[in-house]
Design a protein around this motif. Sequence first.
Motif, PDB file in Angstrom:
ATOM      1  N   LEU A 250      -3.766   7.584   5.630  1.00  0.00           N
ATOM      2  CA  LEU A 250      -4.719   7.657   4.518  1.00  0.00           C
ATOM      3  C   LEU A 250      -4.610   6.426   3.623  1.00  0.00           C
ATOM      4  N   ALA A 251      -3.376   6.042   3.287  1.00  0.00           N
ATOM      5  CA  ALA A 251      -3.170   4.874   2.424  1.00  0.00           C
ATOM      6  C   ALA A 251      -3.760   3.622   3.056  1.00  0.00           C
ATOM      7  N   ARG A 252      -3.577   3.502   4.353  1.00  0.00           N
ATOM      8  CA  ARG A 252      -4.065   2.312   5.069  1.00  0.00           C
ATOM      9  C   ARG A 252      -5.592   2.321   5.174  1.00  0.00           C
ATOM     10  N   GLU A 253      -6.156   3.453   5.599  1.00  0.00           N
ATOM     11  CA  GLU A 253      -7.597   3.521   5.857  1.00  0.00           C
ATOM     12  C   GLU A 253      -8.434   3.530   4.577  1.00  0.00           C
ATOM     13  N   GLU A 254      -7.919   4.164   3.509  1.00  0.00           N
ATOM     14  CA  GLU A 254      -8.686   4.275   2.264  1.00  0.00           C
ATOM     15  C   GLU A 254      -8.257   3.254   1.215  1.00  0.00           C
ATOM     16  N   LEU A 280       1.319   0.468   3.449  1.00  0.00           N
ATOM     17  CA  LEU A 280       1.236   0.639   1.995  1.00  0.00           C
ATOM     18  C   LEU A 280       0.915  -0.668   1.280  1.00  0.00           C
ATOM     19  N   ARG A 281       0.369  -1.620   1.991  1.00  0.00           N
ATOM     20  CA  ARG A 281       0.184  -2.961   1.417  1.00  0.00           C
ATOM     21  C   ARG A 281      -0.788  -2.984   0.230  1.00  0.00           C
ATOM     22  N   THR A 282      -1.719  -2.007   0.153  1.00  0.00           N
ATOM     23  CA  THR A 282      -2.679  -2.013  -0.962  1.00  0.00           C
ATOM     24  C   THR A 282      -2.155  -1.277  -2.191  1.00  0.00           C
TER      25      THR A 282
END
Length: 514
Positions: A250-254, A280-282
């Motif tokens: 979820l963290a990656r896709e959104e 979690l880069r974003t």
Amino acid sequence: MNLPARLAQIAKQLPDKEAYVFVGERCTYRQLNAAVSQFADGLAQLGIRRGDHVALLLGNSPQFVIGLYGALRLGATVIPINPIYTPEEIGYILQNGDVKAVIGLDLLAPLFAEAKRRLPLLSHAIVCETPQGKEKAVPLTEEMKTFAAVLAAGSPEFTGPELADDEVAVILYTSGTTGKPKGAMLTHKNLYSNAQDIADYLGINEHDRVIAALPMFHVFCLSVALNAPLMNGGTVLIMPKFSPAQLFALAREERATIFAGVPTMYNFLYQYKEGSADDLRTLRLCISGGASMPVALLKNFEEKFNVIISEGYGLSEASPVTCFNPLDRPRKPGSIGTNIKNVINKVVNEYGEEVPVGEVGELVVRGPNVMKGYYKMPEETAIALRDGWLHTGDLARMDEDGYFYIVDRKKEMIIVGGYNVYPREVEEVLYSHPDVVEAAVIGVPDPDYGEAVRAFVVTKNPELTAEQLIAYCRERLAKYKVPTAIEFLNELPKNTTGKILRRILKEQFVASRA
């Protein structure tokens, strides 16, 4: 100002902005605000009035958000309840909370039917249909309405009454560690002020995408991951339940920017081998609360995922946040940070006098976020609220820079031969051992010293022995703080937010010796 009124403002300012994302379903602020008005009107058509109590027995879902804000827009008081509580636990809250309507999963329909027979005040049950309910062909009585039907019956033009700041918006029942749960009455001002102060302190704005993986019926998620982003036009990424694999995806896709969790969640994420910093880069910020985070875990997580964790502190009676580690000043690992805007914390002795810097005392809190009192419990209210201060029951100290540190719960302090032992201090040492995954420490009766320190540990090394761990502690702790026994478990008991429950370990220990 209050939560539903602020939502209406944001819907006018940012009508096409995403308010939430849920399993691929996307909802704008315009759509959410219209649904909230419709549901509020639907409740009114059922006979629910301003001041009536409405229980929410739902997991993380759009229905929870619409049900919460819809009831608040109508002027009703919302009582969130964990849907996996036992029938006895749910029944107690429904009765004690004078609940008139219940909004819950269709799987709970038999429980609602039974509750209506026993509780004359309970007049309506609104059920949210689920695939599991349909699969099991859960029967709905004629008296029950579906969530979809109540929503469809209402008008999106419904505005609701003008609400006073001191009206009770939500009653949150505490976990009841010292007996029956107590209902903390939070006003519209309590909830709105804390949500806005959290958003301001952490810089939450319309560009943020906040993961809501904690249960929404818990005040941590309710204020930090739901209300705070909705106050400033952020997007809530709703997870039905916490899963490391699903959270990383979820963290990656959104392109999530904020994650709020309890230490156990961070531990699961850290231990999950497939998770990477790239997932979690974003994220610009991780928030930890609900329990003290072991410093070793905090440092390991930050190093592995290259993201900052801001640890904070709160409790249901304070809506809940009182402290956070600041983003514009040095962060201190192991600290819960400094006062958030409009809230004052201090450390006092048994006479209510502030203790010198560095000394341990009880943490007390004052601010617009502090509850009105406990529902129908004037004596308990008088004990908790004294001279304008909320007494938290947590032992803490403050350093020379105004940062607070939770030492432990007052009731969980261990006294060994007259010496005070704080479980967290021993747990910190255990967590620093490379083979320890989780640890919890309690005091147990001792014929010679009054109490002795006993530890419960989950390890990833099956060859690790209690003797080795005790020796490890002996090198790092004073003799009276060293566990006299260590028991290895496959898992530690936790509540629904993932907080480790020392009291359960103590109860199990006592039962095993009976």
